[in-house]
Design an enzyme around this catalytic site. Structure first.
Site, PDB file in Angstrom:
ATOM      1  N   PHE A   1     -15.270  16.524  12.314  1.00  0.00           N
ATOM      2  CA  PHE A   1     -16.358  15.725  11.760  1.00  0.00           C
ATOM      3  C   PHE A   1     -17.152  14.956  12.823  1.00  0.00           C
ATOM      4  O   PHE A   1     -18.377  14.989  12.828  1.00  0.00           O
ATOM      5  CB  PHE A   1     -15.813  14.735  10.716  1.00  0.00           C
ATOM      6  CG  PHE A   1     -16.876  13.820  10.178  1.00  0.00           C
ATOM      7  CD1 PHE A   1     -17.056  12.563  10.725  1.00  0.00           C
ATOM      8  CD2 PHE A   1     -17.705  14.229   9.145  1.00  0.00           C
ATOM      9  CE1 PHE A   1     -18.048  11.718  10.253  1.00  0.00           C
ATOM     10  CE2 PHE A   1     -18.712  13.387   8.658  1.00  0.00           C
ATOM     11  CZ  PHE A   1     -18.885  12.139   9.226  1.00  0.00           C
ATOM     12  N   ASN A   2     -16.479  14.187  13.692  1.00  0.00           N
ATOM     13  CA  ASN A   2     -17.201  13.309  14.622  1.00  0.00           C
ATOM     14  C   ASN A   2     -18.134  14.092  15.541  1.00  0.00           C
ATOM     15  O   ASN A   2     -19.239  13.657  15.841  1.00  0.00           O
ATOM     16  CB  ASN A   2     -16.224  12.495  15.478  1.00  0.00           C
ATOM     17  CG  ASN A   2     -15.524  11.409  14.675  1.00  0.00           C
ATOM     18  OD1 ASN A   2     -16.024  10.955  13.646  1.00  0.00           O
ATOM     19  ND2 ASN A   2     -14.342  11.020  15.124  1.00  0.00           N
TER      20      ASN A   2
ATOM     21  N   ASP B   1     -10.278   4.522  10.993  1.00  0.00           N
ATOM     22  CA  ASP B   1     -10.813   3.552  11.949  1.00  0.00           C
ATOM     23  C   ASP B   1     -10.188   2.187  11.703  1.00  0.00           C
ATOM     24  O   ASP B   1      -9.914   1.434  12.644  1.00  0.00           O
ATOM     25  CB  ASP B   1     -12.333   3.429  11.803  1.00  0.00           C
ATOM     26  CG  ASP B   1     -13.060   4.741  11.975  1.00  0.00           C
ATOM     27  OD1 ASP B   1     -13.055   5.553  11.035  1.00  0.00           O
ATOM     28  OD2 ASP B   1     -13.601   4.971  13.066  1.00  0.00           O
TER      29      ASP B   1
ATOM     30  N   THR C   1     -14.346   6.395  18.011  1.00  0.00           N
ATOM     31  CA  THR C   1     -13.639   7.109  16.933  1.00  0.00           C
ATOM     32  C   THR C   1     -14.588   7.497  15.807  1.00  0.00           C
ATOM     33  O   THR C   1     -14.165   7.651  14.645  1.00  0.00           O
ATOM     34  CB  THR C   1     -12.485   6.247  16.365  1.00  0.00           C
ATOM     35  OG1 THR C   1     -13.046   5.042  15.791  1.00  0.00           O
ATOM     36  CG2 THR C   1     -11.477   5.893  17.432  1.00  0.00           C
TER      37      THR C   1
ATOM     38  N   HIS D   1      -6.006   9.984  12.123  1.00  0.00           N
ATOM     39  CA  HIS D   1      -6.694  10.383  13.350  1.00  0.00           C
ATOM     40  C   HIS D   1      -6.935   9.249  14.360  1.00  0.00           C
ATOM     41  O   HIS D   1      -6.473   9.311  15.493  1.00  0.00           O
ATOM     42  CB  HIS D   1      -8.063  10.985  12.982  1.00  0.00           C
ATOM     43  CG  HIS D   1      -8.003  12.113  12.018  1.00  0.00           C
ATOM     44  ND1 HIS D   1      -7.527  13.372  12.339  1.00  0.00           N
ATOM     45  CD2 HIS D   1      -8.368  12.180  10.714  1.00  0.00           C
ATOM     46  CE1 HIS D   1      -7.622  14.168  11.286  1.00  0.00           C
ATOM     47  NE2 HIS D   1      -8.129  13.471  10.268  1.00  0.00           N
ATOM     48  N   ASP D   2      -7.679   8.224  13.960  1.00  0.00           N
ATOM     49  CA  ASP D   2      -8.273   7.318  14.945  1.00  0.00           C
ATOM     50  C   ASP D   2      -7.288   6.459  15.724  1.00  0.00           C
ATOM     51  O   ASP D   2      -7.499   6.240  16.932  1.00  0.00           O
ATOM     52  CB  ASP D   2      -9.331   6.432  14.270  1.00  0.00           C
ATOM     53  CG  ASP D   2     -10.532   7.255  13.819  1.00  0.00           C
ATOM     54  OD1 ASP D   2     -11.283   6.779  12.957  1.00  0.00           O
ATOM     55  OD2 ASP D   2     -10.703   8.384  14.336  1.00  0.00           O
TER      56      ASP D   2
ATOM     57  N   ASN E   1     -18.753   8.107   8.848  1.00  0.00           N
ATOM     58  CA  ASN E   1     -18.082   8.357   7.562  1.00  0.00           C
ATOM     59  C   ASN E   1     -18.975   7.946   6.405  1.00  0.00           C
ATOM     60  O   ASN E   1     -19.049   8.615   5.374  1.00  0.00           O
ATOM     61  CB  ASN E   1     -16.773   7.561   7.489  1.00  0.00           C
ATOM     62  CG  ASN E   1     -15.710   8.131   8.391  1.00  0.00           C
ATOM     63  OD1 ASN E   1     -15.501   9.343   8.416  1.00  0.00           O
ATOM     64  ND2 ASN E   1     -15.055   7.273   9.159  1.00  0.00           N
TER      65      ASN E   1
ATOM     66  N   ASP F   1     -16.589   4.079  13.140  1.00  0.00           N
ATOM     67  CA  ASP F   1     -17.313   4.208  11.862  1.00  0.00           C
ATOM     68  C   ASP F   1     -16.362   3.937  10.686  1.00  0.00           C
ATOM     69  O   ASP F   1     -16.098   4.794   9.852  1.00  0.00           O
ATOM     70  CB  ASP F   1     -17.947   5.600  11.724  1.00  0.00           C
ATOM     71  CG  ASP F   1     -16.919   6.735  11.710  1.00  0.00           C
ATOM     72  OD1 ASP F   1     -17.244   7.813  11.145  1.00  0.00           O
ATOM     73  OD2 ASP F   1     -15.805   6.538  12.242  1.00  0.00           O
TER      74      ASP F   1
END
Ligand code: RIB
Ligand code: CA
Length: 320
Positions: free
Chosen positions: A165-166, A19, A124, A240-241, A41, A14
């Site tokens: 979040f995800n 990402d 992700t 993160h991703d 997102n 996303d």
């Protein structure tokens, strides 16, 4: 890394600031069968356009398919405060020079898994597309080498105190995916917080130059500028991703433990939490004699953070 060692993967994402960093690393270190986008997102129209623009920037020949625009049941939540209204706030992306390959991202995931067994799937974003692929085709996940996802965590959340979040964006989808018939590696916040980008790292990327390094530097700089507007217990913004992608392309930098992981879909305060059962986990890993024969979930808990940052920079240097 030799070309022969490049794993064949599917991506579901996303974009989204981090990402975008993940996509740079994927283009550098993996053979990507295709990219599927999901609303997360920001809305699907933006995540899809961003994926096309990033592929254009990298001159990357990879099909981009649009998937689900919203979660299975949950009310949609987005994260413009982190990523900007477009999802790529603070960055300069070209106009896409290609069209979306299709609007049936779920069908593309299924077709890809049947065309080639043993692909790694790296999600992700919210797990809506992956859950739908599992519900549309009972054999889908069993045909994968595994699912290595950015999401969840063993020590609390970011969008709520309990949920990342995800997973929070689509807890029902996440609960389905964590029950997949293949290894499910969770790269959660406790892991991704070991890889953060500060001002010195942004300057290092600026020094590399080229479109990929410039994009990643812009992402880090924008997240630094907005840092503090969202809750995170790190000194600088976590990246993160790309961590989930590197866990597939460079597994030697990571450590994890196979142990049950379940998703809370009820709960007033805890909805979207990933509950890692650590009763069978010792400092050395799974407790001796623990019977985990049917457990397919892995809590990935340790990464060599500096080495991961070097790999992101090295990936960018390929476009210098
Ligand atoms: O919680 C972090 C995750 O949520 C990352 O994947 C970020 O891109 C957002 O999707
Ligand atoms: Ca994401």
């Amino acid at each position: 890394m030799t070309e022969a060692a490049r794993p064949r993967i599917l991506i579901d994402c996303d974009p989204g600031h981090d990402d975008a960093i993940m996509l740079v690393c994927a283009a550098a270190y993996a053979d990507v069968v295709g990219v599927v986008t999901v609303g997360g997102n920001v809305a699907l129209e933006h995540t899809t356009r961003n994926a096309l623009a990033i592929a254009t920037l990298l001159d990357w020949d990879v099909p981009v398919h649009a998937g689900a625009d919203r979660p299975l049941l949950a009310e949609q939540v987005t994260a413009p405060e982190v990523h900007g209204e477009s999802g790529m706030g603070g960055t300069t992306l070209p106009e896409p020079d290609r069209e979306v390959a299709g609007y049936d991202g779920i069908g593309f995931l299924i077709e890809s898994a049947h065309a080639e067994e043993g692909l790694w799937l790296v999600p992700t974003g919210p797990l809506t597309n992956v859950a739908l692929a599992m519900r549309c085709d009972r054999s889908f996940s069993s045909r994968l080498a595994g699912i290595c996802l950015m999401g969840g965590g063993a020590e609390g959340g970011n969008i709520t105190s309990a949920a990342e979040f995800n997973v929070f964006a689509d807890p029902e989808a996440a609960a389905i995916v964590f029950g997949a018939d293949c290894p499910v590696r969770m790269c959660g916040l406790d892991l991704t917080h070991q890889v953060t980008g500060d001002a010195a790292y942004a300057a290092r990327l600026r020094g590399i130059g080229g479109p990929a390094a410039t994009l990643v530097a812009e992402v880090v700089e924008d997240e630094l500028a907005n840092f503090g507007r969202y809750a995170t217990n790190t000194e600088s913004p976590p990246l993160h991703d790309p961590v989930a992608l590197l866990a597939v392309t460079h597994p030697h930098l990571f450590a994890g433990t196979v142990t049950p992981i379940e998703v809370e879909t009820g709960g007033h305060l805890s909805r979207g939490a990933t509950v890692v059962d650590r009763r069978l986990v010792t400092a050395q890993g799974t407790a001796p004699g623990a019977t985990l024969a049917e457990v397919r979930t892995e809590w990935v808990h340790t990464v060599d953070g500096p080495a991961a940052l070097d790999l992101i920079a090295d990936a960018c240097a390929r476009w210098a």
